[in-house]
Design a protein around this motif. Structure first.
Motif: not given
Length: 196
Positions: A20-21, A136-137, A134, A27, A131, A23-25
């Motif tokens: 999950k982290r 996914h937020r 992105e 993004g 941050d 994927e966020h990264t």
């Protein structure tokens, strides 16, 4: 930085971060690259800073505190109470020591991506904003507004994000880092000077 170096960093982060982290990264890295295109900034540098911004996020609180002690990084009282804030400071140091980043602007973008700081560089603004918004937020109420706003006026988007962040932290009863308040006040005062 060469593409091969970026690939090396991506592979290492894929091992260090949970899925999950990671994927966020990605993004954040791609959002930062898009903002760099819009604001005529070095795309690869923005991408790289986006990749590294959470490189210390999956460390435990104890690991972060120990890392700071071992590497002589100052820990503020608020960081002692809320060691999750340390991921930015530790990440900046890791960017240099572990990932070989000597570019101070990249390290500072990692360091200040959570709290911001007064008079941020363009890269610092890009990573702070990327941050927050992105793809996914989805949590923040003003996301649709900010996602449009940022491509028109980056400082206006920054003020909205800072304001929303402070309101959220206050409502949730979370500790507020004084640097976030200073950053908000700085950009509000800047806006007042421009608008008179």
């Amino acid at each position: 930085m060469a593409k091969s170096e970026i690939q090396k960093i991506r592979k290492e982060l894929a091992k260090q971060l949970d899925s999950k982290r990671y994927e966020h990264t990605l993004g954040v890295a791609y959002t930062a690259a898009a903002l760099a295109m819009r604001y005529d900034y070095d795309i690869m540098k923005a991408f790289e800073a986006g990749l590294l911004h959470d490189c210390a996020k999956c460390m435990t609180h104890e690991e972060r505190l120990n890392y700071c002690k071992k590497n002589n990084l100052e820990v503020t009282e608020i960081e002692k109470k809320n060691p999750s804030l340390l991921h930015a400071k530790v990440g900046a140091d890791l960017s240099n020591r572990k990932y070989g980043i000597i570019d101070e602007d990249i390290c500072n973008a990692v360091r200040f991506h959570t709290t911001g700081r007064p008079d941020m560089t363009l890269l610092e603004k890009i990573i702070f904003i990327a941050d927050y918004l992105e793809p996914h937020r989805c949590e923040a109420e003003d996301l649709p507004i900010v996602r449009k706003q940022v491509f028109v006026d980056i400082d206006s988007a920054l003020r909205t994000i800072l304001s929303d962040t402070l309101v959220f932290l206050e409502k949730s009863g979370n500790e507020i880092d004084p640097m976030t308040v200073k950053t908000y006040e700085y950009y509000i005062n800047q806006e007042r000077q421009v608008t008179g």
